[in-house]
Design a protein around this motif. Sequence first.
Motif, short mmCIF file in Angstrom:
data_model
loop_
_atom_site.label_atom_id
_atom_site.label_comp_id
_atom_site.label_asym_id
_atom_site.label_seq_id
_atom_site.Cartn_x
_atom_site.Cartn_y
_atom_site.Cartn_z
N SER A 162 0.76 -1.16 0.00
CA SER A 162 -0.07 0.10 0.09
C SER A 162 0.88 1.17 0.19
O SER A 162 1.28 1.79 1.20
N PRO A 163 1.40 1.73 -1.25
CA PRO A 163 2.25 2.83 -1.12
C PRO A 163 1.78 3.82 -0.62
O PRO A 163 0.64 4.33 -0.65
N LEU A 164 2.79 4.66 0.18
CA LEU A 164 2.56 6.14 0.79
C LEU A 164 2.53 7.04 -0.23
O LEU A 164 3.29 7.24 -0.98
N SER A 165 1.36 8.03 -0.40
CA SER A 165 1.30 9.07 -1.14
C SER A 165 1.96 10.39 -0.17
O SER A 165 1.33 10.72 0.81
N LEU A 166 2.93 10.98 -0.82
CA LEU A 166 3.45 12.02 -0.28
C LEU A 166 2.95 13.41 -0.77
O LEU A 166 2.25 13.31 -1.88
N SER A 167 3.15 14.72 -0.12
CA SER A 167 2.38 15.72 -0.71
C SER A 167 3.40 16.49 -2.01
O SER A 167 3.09 17.36 -2.48
N ILE A 168 4.44 15.69 -2.08
CA ILE A 168 5.50 16.21 -2.97
C ILE A 168 5.92 15.12 -4.11
O ILE A 168 5.59 14.03 -4.01
N PRO A 169 6.13 15.54 -5.23
CA PRO A 169 6.42 14.31 -6.43
C PRO A 169 7.52 13.43 -6.14
O PRO A 169 8.36 13.85 -5.41
N VAL A 170 7.22 12.04 -6.34
CA VAL A 170 8.23 11.02 -6.17
C VAL A 170 8.86 10.50 -7.50
O VAL A 170 7.72 9.95 -8.43
N ILE A 171 9.94 10.67 -7.94
CA ILE A 171 10.30 10.09 -9.11
C ILE A 171 11.26 8.75 -8.92
O ILE A 171 12.21 9.08 -8.39
N SER A 172 11.06 7.76 -9.29
CA SER A 172 11.73 6.65 -9.08
C SER A 172 12.97 6.47 -10.38
O SER A 172 12.12 6.65 -11.52
N ILE A 173 14.05 6.14 -9.97
CA ILE A 173 15.18 5.53 -10.83
C ILE A 173 15.38 4.13 -10.31
O ILE A 173 15.79 3.73 -9.23
N GLY A 174 15.45 3.12 -11.26
CA GLY A 174 15.53 1.93 -10.92
C GLY A 174 16.06 1.11 -12.30
O GLY A 174 16.34 1.75 -13.14
N ASN A 175 16.14 -0.28 -12.21
CA ASN A 175 16.48 -1.07 -13.29
C ASN A 175 15.92 -2.42 -12.97
O ASN A 175 15.28 -2.78 -11.89
N LEU A 176 15.98 -3.25 -14.14
CA LEU A 176 15.48 -4.63 -13.93
C LEU A 176 16.32 -5.65 -13.60
O LEU A 176 16.31 -6.95 -13.52
N THR A 177 17.64 -5.10 -13.41
CA THR A 177 18.83 -6.22 -13.29
C THR A 177 19.77 -6.02 -12.01
O THR A 177 19.66 -4.84 -11.72
N ALA A 178 20.35 -6.69 -11.55
CA ALA A 178 21.24 -6.60 -10.55
C ALA A 178 22.57 -6.09 -11.27
O ALA A 178 22.76 -6.33 -12.20
N GLY A 179 23.39 -5.29 -10.53
CA GLY A 179 24.57 -4.80 -10.98
C GLY A 179 24.35 -3.31 -11.65
O GLY A 179 23.34 -2.98 -11.69
N GLY A 180 25.58 -2.87 -11.93
CA GLY A 180 25.76 -1.32 -12.37
C GLY A 180 25.13 -1.07 -13.76
O GLY A 180 25.44 -1.68 -14.70
N THR A 181 24.23 -0.20 -13.84
CA THR A 181 23.74 0.35 -15.09
C THR A 181 23.84 1.87 -15.25
O THR A 181 23.45 2.49 -16.28
N GLY A 182 24.43 2.50 -14.35
CA GLY A 182 24.25 4.13 -14.28
C GLY A 182 23.51 4.72 -13.74
O GLY A 182 23.08 6.02 -13.81
N LYS A 183 22.81 4.06 -12.76
CA LYS A 183 21.57 4.61 -11.91
C LYS A 183 22.03 5.75 -11.25
O LYS A 183 21.52 6.83 -11.11
N THR A 184 23.10 5.69 -10.57
CA THR A 184 23.63 6.83 -9.52
C THR A 184 24.19 8.05 -10.18
O THR A 184 23.74 9.12 -9.75
N PRO A 185 24.92 8.00 -11.36
CA PRO A 185 25.30 9.27 -12.06
C PRO A 185 24.13 9.89 -12.53
O PRO A 185 23.90 11.16 -12.53
N PHE A 186 23.23 8.87 -13.08
CA PHE A 186 21.81 9.38 -13.61
C PHE A 186 20.69 10.24 -12.64
O PHE A 186 20.42 11.22 -12.90
N SER A 187 21.10 9.69 -11.29
CA SER A 187 20.43 10.45 -10.24
C SER A 187 20.80 11.82 -10.03
O SER A 187 20.00 12.77 -9.85
#
Length: 333
Positions: free
Chosen positions: A42-67
Amino acid sequence: MRAPSFWTIRYGRDSAPILRLLLSPLGALYGASVARRIAKASPLSLSIPVISIGNLTAGGTGKTPFSETLRTLLAELLGGQIGIVSRGYGGSLEGPVAVDPAVHGADAVGDEPLMLAQGGPVFVGRDRAAAGKLAAQNGMKALILDDGHQNPALAKIISLVVVDGQTGFGNGHLIPAGPLREKPAIGLARADAIIVMGAVSDDALEDIDGFKGPVFKASLNAKPVAIGGPVLGFCGIGRPEKFDATLRSLGLNVVDLYPFADHHRYRPDELVRLEADARAAGATLVTTEKDYVRLPPDFAAKVQVVAIEAILEDEAAFLAFLRAKLDSHLGQD
């Protein structure tokens, strides 16, 4: 852990077909557990926008620099501070807590949150809903949920999936038979857009074929470093061969690269060996930003860092995508 080589090999003997077959039932259980956790949440809805960065695989895909890149773009669009919420993998603090680089070390909050905190507010917590609430209370205009695609704690207005342009979804099997955290058809159905990181292979194109949302291309660029003479690299990241390629792309004379497990905590004897081997080779020690924050200060002073940034191929198109999503969300409030 370091990703097994057969995770990215699709055909032939080196793809370990028998081992993959034996591990496939465990992969099915893993995938079912992820799907069950998401379905029951039951996801919590916040008063501010939430943008998710993720991937479908384990291991590095460049998520952190893209953040980092996404944080800069969102700050321009919304005119305020953008917080990053992380689980704090590798850290001892349960949280929620606002990361303070002057107080916290990687052993307390994790290496990636500490690295990201150099550029802006970061909040860590095992319970990411609690960390998100803390961020909202601290006046953030929006939140980036790091590695959040399989985490249902917070309601998201945008879900971005980062895909490695070379390996795509690897051999197409679920952990531990392959690198997948969930089946692509299921994971991509929850995605609003894909970010393909790096040069795109035919395998990666095939993996994302059929996705109905926008696909944006980006690359990981190393910032130039002034190092004369040979270098000895070391890193504890998901795919150490990427760091080796980065060093060589900068024209550095790499005499060796010492790979360690992802998020590795360096022991004193390992640091002594690194320093001794570098001295014997007349080389400068070089590592990643993520590894640098895990080093003791006295040793870190002897090491050069190669910083990485994520560059969008068409930033204007991505900004238009973000603006449309944000306007749609804010217009409903």
